[in-house]
Design a protein around this motif. Structure first.
Motif, PDB file in Angstrom:
ATOM      1  N   SER A  83       0.350  -7.345  -6.049  1.00 44.33           N
ATOM      2  CA  SER A  83       0.845  -8.210  -7.122  1.00 44.33           C
ATOM      3  C   SER A  83       0.935  -9.651  -6.649  1.00 44.33           C
ATOM      4  N   PRO A  84       0.549 -10.614  -7.491  1.00 45.33           N
ATOM      5  CA  PRO A  84       0.710 -12.029  -7.123  1.00 45.33           C
ATOM      6  C   PRO A  84       2.112 -12.557  -7.389  1.00 45.33           C
ATOM      7  N   ASN A  85       2.901 -11.815  -8.187  1.00 49.02           N
ATOM      8  CA  ASN A  85       4.184 -12.352  -8.633  1.00 49.02           C
ATOM      9  C   ASN A  85       5.328 -11.350  -8.657  1.00 49.02           C
ATOM     10  N   GLY A  86       5.068 -10.093  -8.317  1.00 45.55           N
ATOM     11  CA  GLY A  86       6.101  -9.067  -8.331  1.00 45.55           C
ATOM     12  C   GLY A  86       6.327  -8.451  -9.691  1.00 45.55           C
ATOM     13  N   ALA A  87       5.643  -8.951 -10.716  1.00 44.23           N
ATOM     14  CA  ALA A  87       5.798  -8.432 -12.080  1.00 44.23           C
ATOM     15  C   ALA A  87       4.573  -7.656 -12.542  1.00 44.23           C
ATOM     16  N   THR A  88       3.389  -8.160 -12.239  1.00 42.32           N
ATOM     17  CA  THR A  88       2.135  -7.505 -12.622  1.00 42.32           C
ATOM     18  C   THR A  88       1.491  -6.900 -11.382  1.00 42.32           C
ATOM     19  N   GLN A 126      -4.943  -0.315  -5.866  1.00 39.92           N
ATOM     20  CA  GLN A 126      -6.131  -0.479  -5.037  1.00 39.92           C
ATOM     21  C   GLN A 126      -6.554   0.866  -4.452  1.00 39.92           C
ATOM     22  N   THR A 127      -7.822   0.972  -4.116  1.00 38.41           N
ATOM     23  CA  THR A 127      -8.350   2.193  -3.512  1.00 38.41           C
ATOM     24  C   THR A 127      -8.087   2.172  -2.012  1.00 38.41           C
ATOM     25  N   SER A 128      -7.314   3.160  -1.551  1.00 40.67           N
ATOM     26  CA  SER A 128      -6.972   3.198  -0.129  1.00 40.67           C
ATOM     27  C   SER A 128      -7.925   4.070   0.682  1.00 40.67           C
ATOM     28  N   GLY A 129      -8.573   5.021   0.001  1.00 42.70           N
ATOM     29  CA  GLY A 129      -9.464   5.928   0.711  1.00 42.70           C
ATOM     30  C   GLY A 129      -8.754   7.073   1.391  1.00 42.70           C
ATOM     31  N   THR A 130      -7.452   7.236   1.124  1.00 42.90           N
ATOM     32  CA  THR A 130      -6.703   8.351   1.705  1.00 42.90           C
ATOM     33  C   THR A 130      -5.718   8.898   0.694  1.00 42.90           C
ATOM     34  N   ASP A 131      -5.375  10.183   0.875  1.00 41.14           N
ATOM     35  CA  ASP A 131      -4.309  10.762   0.057  1.00 41.14           C
ATOM     36  C   ASP A 131      -3.034  10.956   0.875  1.00 41.14           C
ATOM     37  N   LYS A 132      -3.037  10.441   2.101  1.00 43.56           N
ATOM     38  CA  LYS A 132      -1.857  10.540   2.957  1.00 43.56           C
ATOM     39  C   LYS A 132      -0.782   9.555   2.488  1.00 43.56           C
ATOM     40  N   GLU A 133       0.477   9.975   2.614  1.00 43.66           N
ATOM     41  CA  GLU A 133       1.563   9.074   2.286  1.00 43.66           C
ATOM     42  C   GLU A 133       1.574   7.897   3.258  1.00 43.66           C
ATOM     43  N   LEU A 134       1.664   6.696   2.714  1.00 40.41           N
ATOM     44  CA  LEU A 134       1.752   5.484   3.520  1.00 40.41           C
ATOM     45  C   LEU A 134       3.214   5.069   3.626  1.00 40.41           C
ATOM     46  N   LEU A 135       3.674   4.820   4.844  1.00 43.26           N
ATOM     47  CA  LEU A 135       5.107   4.668   5.104  1.00 43.26           C
ATOM     48  C   LEU A 135       5.514   3.268   5.530  1.00 43.26           C
ATOM     49  N   GLY A 136       4.557   2.449   5.916  1.00 43.39           N
ATOM     50  CA  GLY A 136       4.909   1.112   6.365  1.00 43.39           C
ATOM     51  C   GLY A 136       3.740   0.166   6.271  1.00 43.39           C
ATOM     52  N   ILE A 137       4.049  -1.130   6.172  1.00 46.50           N
ATOM     53  CA  ILE A 137       3.000  -2.145   6.100  1.00 46.50           C
ATOM     54  C   ILE A 137       3.510  -3.441   6.701  1.00 46.50           C
ATOM     55  N   THR A 138       2.602  -4.199   7.323  1.00 46.20           N
ATOM     56  CA  THR A 138       2.927  -5.516   7.845  1.00 46.20           C
ATOM     57  C   THR A 138       1.701  -6.402   7.722  1.00 46.20           C
ATOM     58  N   TYR A 139       1.861  -7.661   8.125  1.00 43.02           N
ATOM     59  CA  TYR A 139       0.755  -8.617   8.047  1.00 43.02           C
ATOM     60  C   TYR A 139       0.763  -9.485   9.293  1.00 43.02           C
ATOM     61  N   SER A 192      -6.742  -4.377   5.973  1.00 47.63           N
ATOM     62  CA  SER A 192      -7.358  -5.136   4.902  1.00 47.63           C
ATOM     63  C   SER A 192      -7.140  -6.623   5.132  1.00 47.63           C
ATOM     64  N   SER A 193      -8.151  -7.425   4.856  1.00 43.44           N
ATOM     65  CA  SER A 193      -8.006  -8.876   4.989  1.00 43.44           C
ATOM     66  C   SER A 193      -7.445  -9.510   3.725  1.00 43.44           C
ATOM     67  N   ASP A 194      -7.562  -8.809   2.585  1.00 43.77           N
ATOM     68  CA  ASP A 194      -7.151  -9.397   1.310  1.00 43.77           C
ATOM     69  C   ASP A 194      -6.213  -8.534   0.481  1.00 43.77           C
ATOM     70  N   GLY A 195      -5.892  -7.327   0.954  1.00 42.44           N
ATOM     71  CA  GLY A 195      -5.015  -6.429   0.222  1.00 42.44           C
ATOM     72  C   GLY A 195      -5.720  -5.590  -0.823  1.00 42.44           C
ATOM     73  N   THR A 196      -7.004  -5.819  -1.021  1.00 36.57           N
ATOM     74  CA  THR A 196      -7.744  -5.081  -2.049  1.00 36.57           C
ATOM     75  C   THR A 196      -8.779  -4.124  -1.466  1.00 36.57           C
ATOM     76  N   ILE A 197      -9.483  -4.530  -0.430  1.00 40.11           N
ATOM     77  CA  ILE A 197     -10.468  -3.672   0.226  1.00 40.11           C
ATOM     78  C   ILE A 197      -9.883  -3.187   1.542  1.00 40.11           C
ATOM     79  N   TRP A 198      -9.784  -1.849   1.667  1.00 45.51           N
ATOM     80  CA  TRP A 198      -9.102  -1.254   2.808  1.00 45.51           C
ATOM     81  C   TRP A 198     -10.050  -0.418   3.646  1.00 45.51           C
ATOM     82  N   ASN A 199      -9.864  -0.465   4.960  1.00 45.13           N
ATOM     83  CA  ASN A 199     -10.677   0.296   5.899  1.00 45.13           C
ATOM     84  C   ASN A 199      -9.791   1.152   6.792  1.00 45.13           C
TER      85      ASN A 199
END
Length: 216
Positions: A20-25, A29-42, A59-66
């Protein structure tokens, strides 16, 4: 969830990633996994998410994930970035370190309890987990144990305003100005506390049963 590079990125069950760009909308995104994701950082120009069964996504942009090879099948519960390196922690005392989020190396924690969260402050790393375990490291490589004064499960921690704040089971709150001595605080609640953050000059703690606590 994290806010970085002018966007919010949230992760969750079934490999869910929302941006989201604003926390409202929000957009899924396609993650390529069905595993639960528990944490994220940048850090270093990329998002890094971790989750069940050693899952690591970048991911470099938050949309395409490897997907990346973490080298472990243990659940990865938390991740942080500081001093040019990523640190991930998880099941059976797992600690992984990486400079780029793609190549990971294990580090000995000398514990088999689950490590839930990790952060950096006061020129040291702190990690917390089951049984009141608190670990500290000056470099993310060599770890030692701190006396937390509790056997309660510790779920999360943060460093802000020159203070480490740790939360956990049965309303547990521990604080430390230096990351070496820990002080028990009274939360006034008995439920599990699951998250802690700092914004607008105050710490905010959230927990089960809708608990929200604030402290200046």
């Amino acid at each position: 969830m994290i806010y970085a590079n002018q966007r919010f990125v949230a992760v969750g069950t079934g490999g869910t990633i929302l941006v989201s760009p604003n926390g409202a909308t929000w957009n899924s995104q396609t993650s390529g996994t069905d595993k639960e994701l528990l944490g994220i950082t940048y850090g270093n120009g990329r998002y890094v998410a971790v989750g069940r069964s050693g899952t690591v996504l970048t991911s470099s942009d938050g949309t395409i994930w490897n997907s990346q090879n973490s080298g472990t099948d243990n659940d990865l519960e938390g991740i942080a970035f500081a001093n040019g390196r990523f640190l991930a922690v998880g099941g059976r005392g797992t600690i992984l370190i990486s400079s780029d989020g793609t190549t990971w190396s294990p580090r000995p924690s000398n514990t088999l309890v689950t490590l839930e969260s990790v952060t950096f402050g006061r020129n040291r790393w702190l990690a917390v987990g089951g049984g009141g375990v608190v670990l500290t490291s000056p470099d993310g490589t060599t770890w030692s144990s701190l006396n937390s004064g509790t056997t309660k499960y510790l779920t999360n921690l943060t460093f802000a305003a020159n203070l480490f704040v740790i939360v956990g089971e049965n309303g547990t709150i521990l604080t430390s100005p230096d990351g070496s001595s820990l002080i028990a605080q009274s939360s006034g609640v008995g439920d599990w506390l699951e998250g802690v953050n700092f914004a607008n000059g105050q710490f905010v703690v959230v927990g089960r049963s809708g608990i929200i606590l604030t402290s200046p």
